[in-house]
Design a protein around this motif. Sequence first.
Motif, PDB file in Angstrom:
ATOM      1  N   ARG A  84       0.843  -1.200   0.000  1.00 47.84           N
ATOM      2  CA  ARG A  84       0.000   0.000   0.000  1.00 47.84           C
ATOM      3  C   ARG A  84       0.876   1.247   0.000  1.00 47.84           C
ATOM      4  NH1 ARG A  84      -5.147  -1.108   0.869  1.00 47.84           N
ATOM      5  NH2 ARG A  84      -5.742   0.871   1.792  1.00 47.84           N
ATOM      6  N   GLY A  85       0.488   2.226  -0.792  1.00 47.08           N
ATOM      7  CA  GLY A  85       1.237   3.465  -0.868  1.00 47.08           C
ATOM      8  C   GLY A  85       0.853   4.272  -2.092  1.00 47.08           C
ATOM      9  N   VAL A  86       1.539   5.367  -2.307  1.00 51.42           N
ATOM     10  CA  VAL A  86       1.328   6.227  -3.469  1.00 51.42           C
ATOM     11  C   VAL A  86       2.323   5.775  -4.535  1.00 51.42           C
ATOM     12  CG1 VAL A  86       1.438   8.581  -4.344  1.00 51.42           C
ATOM     13  CG2 VAL A  86       0.575   8.143  -2.039  1.00 51.42           C
ATOM     14  N   TYR A  87       1.823   5.440  -5.701  1.00 50.87           N
ATOM     15  CA  TYR A  87       2.660   4.983  -6.796  1.00 50.87           C
ATOM     16  C   TYR A  87       2.937   6.145  -7.744  1.00 50.87           C
ATOM     17  CZ  TYR A  87       2.169   0.137  -5.380  1.00 50.87           C
ATOM     18  OH  TYR A  87       2.247  -1.037  -4.691  1.00 50.87           O
ATOM     19  N   LEU A  88       4.217   6.449  -7.921  1.00 54.21           N
ATOM     20  CA  LEU A  88       4.653   7.545  -8.777  1.00 54.21           C
ATOM     21  C   LEU A  88       5.664   7.006  -9.774  1.00 54.21           C
ATOM     22  CD1 LEU A  88       5.239  10.131  -5.918  1.00 54.21           C
ATOM     23  CD2 LEU A  88       3.263  10.050  -7.442  1.00 54.21           C
ATOM     24  N   ALA A  89       5.778   7.682 -10.919  1.00 55.53           N
ATOM     25  CA  ALA A  89       6.714   7.259 -11.963  1.00 55.53           C
ATOM     26  C   ALA A  89       7.564   8.437 -12.402  1.00 55.53           C
ATOM     27  CB  ALA A  89       5.942   6.704 -13.153  1.00 55.53           C
ATOM     28  N   GLU A  90       8.811   8.147 -12.748  1.00 60.66           N
ATOM     29  CA  GLU A  90       9.665   9.228 -13.234  1.00 60.66           C
ATOM     30  C   GLU A  90       9.369   9.572 -14.682  1.00 60.66           C
ATOM     31  OE1 GLU A  90      13.860   8.200 -13.114  1.00 60.66           O
ATOM     32  OE2 GLU A  90      13.329   6.089 -13.046  1.00 60.66           O
ATOM     33  N   CYS A  91       8.687   8.702 -15.409  1.00 62.53           N
ATOM     34  CA  CYS A  91       8.329   8.957 -16.805  1.00 62.53           C
ATOM     35  C   CYS A  91       6.811   9.083 -16.937  1.00 62.53           C
ATOM     36  CB  CYS A  91       8.805   7.822 -17.692  1.00 62.53           C
ATOM     37  SG  CYS A  91      10.579   7.630 -17.741  1.00 62.53           S
ATOM     38  N   CYS A  92       6.377  10.126 -17.630  1.00 66.81           N
ATOM     39  CA  CYS A  92       4.931  10.305 -17.813  1.00 66.81           C
ATOM     40  C   CYS A  92       4.337   9.161 -18.630  1.00 66.81           C
ATOM     41  CB  CYS A  92       4.626  11.658 -18.441  1.00 66.81           C
ATOM     42  SG  CYS A  92       5.320  11.879 -20.087  1.00 66.81           S
TER      43      CYS A  92
END
Length: 96
Positions: free
Chosen positions: A49-57
């Motif tokens: 569980r958590g916030v999923y972020l990506a370095e590429c759009c």
Amino acid sequence: VQELLGEADKAANEHWLFHGSTPEAVQNITNSEFQINLAGSHRGTLYGRGVYLAECCSKADEYAEIGRDGLYGMLLCRALLGRILVDTQRYPDVPE
């Protein structure tokens, strides 16, 4: 873009990262904050569980969805990272 957004503080492990979702969810996040209790309610939680972020759009775009107005939802987030998990397994074993 850097003039508008400012530089990320590399000493603090700060980065600009993308988050794709529905336009409605993006609006809710911008009106309040990320709701960790909703983590995984739409796409799952491969790494917990958590916030999923990506370095590429282009990666975050895989999670963006079309809204009623025909637009897709995506946020550009200024994020401070803690200890980074690097896992090369296709299906990692994540503790509950």
